[in-house]
Scaffold this active site. Structure first.
Site, PDB file in Angstrom:
ATOM      1  N   ASP A 153      12.175  19.114  44.163  1.00  0.00           N
ATOM      2  CA  ASP A 153      11.490  20.339  44.580  1.00  0.00           C
ATOM      3  C   ASP A 153      10.576  20.760  43.438  1.00  0.00           C
ATOM      4  O   ASP A 153      10.489  20.072  42.420  1.00  0.00           O
ATOM      5  CB  ASP A 153      12.495  21.445  44.916  1.00  0.00           C
ATOM      6  N   GLY A 162       8.481  18.400  41.049  1.00  0.00           N
ATOM      7  CA  GLY A 162       7.187  17.839  41.409  1.00  0.00           C
ATOM      8  C   GLY A 162       6.614  18.502  42.647  1.00  0.00           C
ATOM      9  O   GLY A 162       7.154  19.486  43.150  1.00  0.00           O
ATOM     10  N   ASP A 163       5.545  17.947  43.143  1.00  0.00           N
ATOM     11  CA  ASP A 163       4.825  18.453  44.312  1.00  0.00           C
ATOM     12  C   ASP A 163       4.872  17.378  45.393  1.00  0.00           C
ATOM     13  O   ASP A 163       4.271  16.310  45.241  1.00  0.00           O
ATOM     14  CB  ASP A 163       3.379  18.760  43.917  1.00  0.00           C
ATOM     15  N   PHE A 164       5.578  17.648  46.497  1.00  0.00           N
ATOM     16  CA  PHE A 164       5.739  16.585  47.496  1.00  0.00           C
ATOM     17  C   PHE A 164       4.451  16.261  48.246  1.00  0.00           C
ATOM     18  O   PHE A 164       4.383  15.281  48.980  1.00  0.00           O
ATOM     19  CB  PHE A 164       6.890  16.842  48.461  1.00  0.00           C
ATOM     20  N   HIS A 200       8.728  21.809  59.471  1.00  0.00           N
ATOM     21  CA  HIS A 200       8.283  22.874  60.383  1.00  0.00           C
ATOM     22  C   HIS A 200       7.434  23.942  59.689  1.00  0.00           C
ATOM     23  O   HIS A 200       6.800  24.764  60.355  1.00  0.00           O
ATOM     24  CB  HIS A 200       9.473  23.505  61.107  1.00  0.00           C
TER      25      HIS A 200
END
Length: 339
Positions: free
Chosen positions: A203, A229-231, A249
């Site tokens: 995350d 991190g940045d997904f 969602h």
């Protein structure tokens, strides 16, 4: 289906009064009434004195809630708990108290009051009201509302996680990455049940730091790695399973496809992708997900999806939808494999 004994106009009035019910529950949650009556019935006078409110007005709120089963008036002016009220206790596993507080927060009420903007434009009302693309940006600058939201999501997620872990067989998984795993609650539940699995909570760096205490309490910290991190840029590679709970969602099809494509690049051959999400039921079938879908439209521009829509979204990212496992909650576990 319309009851034969209730006129259509009366049914419609009951539906429109749903907002009144939500606000009455908000008031009871804010005052901690469920906590105060958990050990036995308490008089409205004692409750009013303990909470610093007007006793006759509190009585009117509790009388209304008792009429729909939230509390029970065992004797005149004496209120006790019910199984529904127990869900509002702050110490209840998967408590919905914070969810009730979030529903009554001013930002949430205002966002829903501007639903027509979202219907007219397809954009979240938060864009016009607060100048942000998603409510997450707004809440980051609002400590109290942000805390209610975070706690609400935790309580709701506890129920979803419990149902998902009970409904899906994780045996055979060696390394599991929880993408958008927050404070590690879902991964802790899975690893506790499957001692052969090792995991990663992935995350944002400031979020994932909060996972360590949860993993230690569950006794699984030694089998789990924390990665920030940045997904939307990349996810940790080399795992044979990736799980995302209530993440897809939050995003449009275009954004969700970017995220899923990043997982497709990272997953090993023969791996599996697991999405814990609502799957919209066809036709007129009653479905909480159909209402939750409106929440996503209004607050963040995301959406709930049908099985066919999930199938198409996954195919666009290089996956094939294999199976859908219903759970005891309002969500399902969607299993996909590399195409």
């Amino acid at each position: 289906m319309q009851s034969q004994s209730i006129p259509p106009s009366a049914s419609l009035l009951q539906m429109m009064a749903g907002r009144w019910v939500a606000q009455a529950i908000f008031a009871a949650a804010k005052l901690g009434i469920a906590d105060r009556v958990k050990d036995g019935p308490v008089s409205v006078e004692a409750l009013a004195e303990a909470t610093g409110v007007h006793a006759p007005s509190l009585y009117r709120v509790l009388r209304a809630l008792a009429s729909i089963g939230v509390f029970v008036e065992s004797e005149p002016g004496l209120f006790g708990t019910t199984p529904i009220a127990d869900c509002l206790r702050s110490d209840a596993p998967g408590s919905l108290r914070a969810f009730a507080l979030m529903m009554g927060d001013a930002w949430h009420q205002r966002s829903w009051s501007d639903i027509l903007y979202s219907v007219e434009t397809g954009k979240p009302s938060t864009l016009r009201l607060y100048g942000v693309d998603t409510v997450f940006e707004y809440l980051a600058a609002q400590p109290e509302a942000g805390a209610h939201f975070d706690e609400a999501m935790t309580g709701f997620a506890t129920q979803v996680h419990r149902a998902a872990v009970a409904s899906y067989d994780f045996s055979g998984v060696r390394r599991l990455v929880d993408v958008g795993g927050g404070h590690g609650a879902l991964l802790a539940a899975i690893l506790s049940r499957h001692p052969e699995v090792r995991g990663v909570v992935f995350d944002q760096p400031h979020v994932v730091r909060g996972a360590q205490p949860n993993l230690e309490r569950a006794g699984v910290a030694a089998r789990c790695e924390l990665i920030g991190g940045d997904f939307f840029r990349a996810v940790p590679g080399g795992a044979d399973a990736y799980i995302l709970s209530a993440i897809v969602h939050d995003w449009s099809d275009e954004d969700a496809a970017v995220l899923l494509q990043n997982i497709r690049r990272a997953i090993v051959d023969g791996g599996r992708l697991l999405l814990v999400e609502s799957v919209i039921q066809p036709g007129n079938t009653p479905d909480f997900g159909k209402l939750l879908d409106l929440e996503m439209l209004i607050t963040c521009g995301g959406r709930e999806r049908t099985e066919a829509e999930f199938r198409a979204l996954l195919a666009a990212a290089g996956f094939r939808l294999a199976r859908v496992f219903p759970t005891a909650s309002a969500t399902s576990v969607i299993e996909a494999v590399p195409a």
